[in-house]
Design a protein around this motif. Sequence first.
Motif, mmCIF file in Angstrom:
data_model
loop_
_atom_site.group_PDB
_atom_site.id
_atom_site.type_symbol
_atom_site.label_atom_id
_atom_site.label_comp_id
_atom_site.label_asym_id
_atom_site.label_seq_id
_atom_site.Cartn_x
_atom_site.Cartn_y
_atom_site.Cartn_z
ATOM 1 N N SER A 166 -5.734 13.431 43.926
ATOM 2 C CA SER A 166 -5.827 14.882 43.833
ATOM 3 C C SER A 166 -4.707 15.562 44.594
ATOM 4 O O SER A 166 -4.530 15.331 45.783
ATOM 5 N N LEU A 167 -3.971 16.400 43.897
ATOM 6 C CA LEU A 167 -3.005 17.261 44.567
ATOM 7 C C LEU A 167 -3.691 18.521 45.078
ATOM 8 O O LEU A 167 -3.108 19.298 45.805
ATOM 9 N N ARG A 168 -4.941 18.722 44.676
ATOM 10 C CA ARG A 168 -5.683 19.911 45.095
ATOM 11 C C ARG A 168 -6.094 19.839 46.563
ATOM 12 O O ARG A 168 -6.368 20.849 47.185
ATOM 13 N N VAL A 169 -6.157 18.637 47.107
ATOM 14 C CA VAL A 169 -6.507 18.483 48.517
ATOM 15 C C VAL A 169 -5.328 18.944 49.360
ATOM 16 O O VAL A 169 -4.194 18.509 49.150
ATOM 17 N N SER A 170 -5.599 19.800 50.309
ATOM 18 C CA SER A 170 -4.544 20.352 51.158
ATOM 19 C C SER A 170 -3.739 19.240 51.830
ATOM 20 O O SER A 170 -4.297 18.337 52.436
ATOM 21 N N GLY A 171 -2.418 19.304 51.679
ATOM 22 C CA GLY A 171 -1.529 18.346 52.325
ATOM 23 C C GLY A 171 -1.139 17.157 51.470
ATOM 24 O O GLY A 171 -0.180 16.461 51.800
ATOM 25 N N ASN A 172 -1.841 16.886 50.372
ATOM 26 C CA ASN A 172 -1.513 15.707 49.567
ATOM 27 C C ASN A 172 -0.136 15.798 48.913
ATOM 28 O O ASN A 172 0.588 14.808 48.859
ATOM 29 N N LEU A 173 0.245 16.965 48.411
ATOM 30 C CA LEU A 173 1.569 17.106 47.817
ATOM 31 C C LEU A 173 2.649 16.915 48.876
ATOM 32 O O LEU A 173 3.635 16.209 48.649
ATOM 33 N N GLU A 174 2.443 17.471 50.037
ATOM 34 C CA GLU A 174 3.401 17.312 51.129
ATOM 35 C C GLU A 174 3.474 15.843 51.569
ATOM 36 O O GLU A 174 4.561 15.324 51.825
ATOM 37 N N ASN A 175 2.335 15.171 51.647
ATOM 38 C CA ASN A 175 2.319 13.748 52.007
ATOM 39 C C ASN A 175 3.055 12.911 50.964
ATOM 40 O O ASN A 175 3.769 11.964 51.312
ATOM 41 N N ALA A 176 2.879 13.251 49.698
ATOM 42 C CA ALA A 176 3.592 12.537 48.640
ATOM 43 C C ALA A 176 5.098 12.682 48.833
ATOM 44 O O ALA A 176 5.852 11.715 48.694
ATOM 45 N N LYS A 177 5.554 13.874 49.186
ATOM 46 C CA LYS A 177 6.991 14.107 49.387
ATOM 47 C C LYS A 177 7.511 13.362 50.613
ATOM 48 O O LYS A 177 8.642 12.868 50.611
ATOM 49 N N VAL A 178 6.699 13.250 51.650
ATOM 50 C CA VAL A 178 7.092 12.462 52.830
ATOM 51 C C VAL A 178 7.290 11.008 52.421
ATOM 52 O O VAL A 178 8.276 10.367 52.810
ATOM 53 N N GLU A 179 6.379 10.460 51.605
ATOM 54 C CA GLU A 179 6.508 9.069 51.152
ATOM 55 C C GLU A 179 7.707 8.897 50.220
ATOM 56 O O GLU A 179 8.401 7.888 50.291
ATOM 57 N N ILE A 180 7.955 9.865 49.370
ATOM 58 C CA ILE A 180 9.118 9.812 48.481
ATOM 59 C C ILE A 180 10.395 9.727 49.317
ATOM 60 O O ILE A 180 11.288 8.932 49.040
ATOM 61 N N GLU A 181 10.466 10.552 50.348
ATOM 62 C CA GLU A 181 11.639 10.558 51.230
ATOM 63 C C GLU A 181 11.757 9.237 51.985
ATOM 64 O O GLU A 181 12.828 8.640 52.065
ATOM 65 N N ARG A 182 10.635 8.773 52.520
ATOM 66 C CA ARG A 182 10.635 7.531 53.302
ATOM 67 C C ARG A 182 11.085 6.338 52.465
ATOM 68 O O ARG A 182 11.834 5.483 52.928
ATOM 69 N N LEU A 183 10.662 6.300 51.213
ATOM 70 C CA LEU A 183 10.990 5.181 50.333
ATOM 71 C C LEU A 183 12.320 5.357 49.602
ATOM 72 O O LEU A 183 12.773 4.450 48.909
ATOM 73 N N GLY A 184 12.945 6.519 49.735
ATOM 74 C CA GLY A 184 14.232 6.761 49.082
ATOM 75 C C GLY A 184 14.119 6.883 47.575
ATOM 76 O O GLY A 184 14.998 6.455 46.840
ATOM 77 N N ILE A 185 13.052 7.491 47.105
ATOM 78 C CA ILE A 185 12.804 7.638 45.672
ATOM 79 C C ILE A 185 13.334 8.999 45.212
ATOM 80 O O ILE A 185 13.160 10.003 45.882
ATOM 81 N N ASP A 186 13.970 9.032 44.050
ATOM 82 C CA ASP A 186 14.496 10.278 43.500
ATOM 83 C C ASP A 186 13.534 10.941 42.516
ATOM 84 O O ASP A 186 13.509 12.153 42.380
#
Length: 179
Positions: free
Chosen positions: A7-27
């Motif tokens: 769920s992206l509706r849960v507060s912070g999940n979209l931001e957490n996804a972006k942190v993981e994208i950055e950490r893993l170097g995913i475009d």
Amino acid sequence: MEMDIRSLRVSGNLENAKVEIERLGIDIEGVSEIKWTGVDDYWSDGYRDIICSEDDRRIAGVAIILKKEWGRRLKAILPCNEIILMVKLEGEPMETAILQVYMLTSCHAEEEIEEVLGQVKGKENLIIMGDWNAIINEGKEGRTAGNFGLSKRNAKGERIVEFCNEKNMVLAHILFEQH
């Protein structure tokens, strides 16, 4: 890469996804089971978020998150329904079509995917990612499937291998050993 975050509706999940994208170097990141309603395309934190769901029950939904460079290359958004989203990106030497799919555990019509694939031009690079609720292992299958799946192939896994064989596609995630 594909991510199922429940769920992206849960507060912070979209931001957490972006942190993981950055950490893993995913475009480019595909996300399944977002439990969102509506179609949105917006910029946040240097990412272009493309969210698609016509699911008023909020049990499915798909999204694609693009880093800034790729977000600027966005040529078209082709929202299909709560389980399929396609974006087209400008590229050299050819454009790229990215299809994000979320197959619910019940059988969804494969005709929907076939219909969307009809929108991909012959000279476009096609990438399909998503959560297919399938297990694909049981050994090498020509050039379609490698030896590095996780457990015994199920019926959906068998169908995906057949689909890839028919379309001359490769299941890239099981071609090499995961760490």
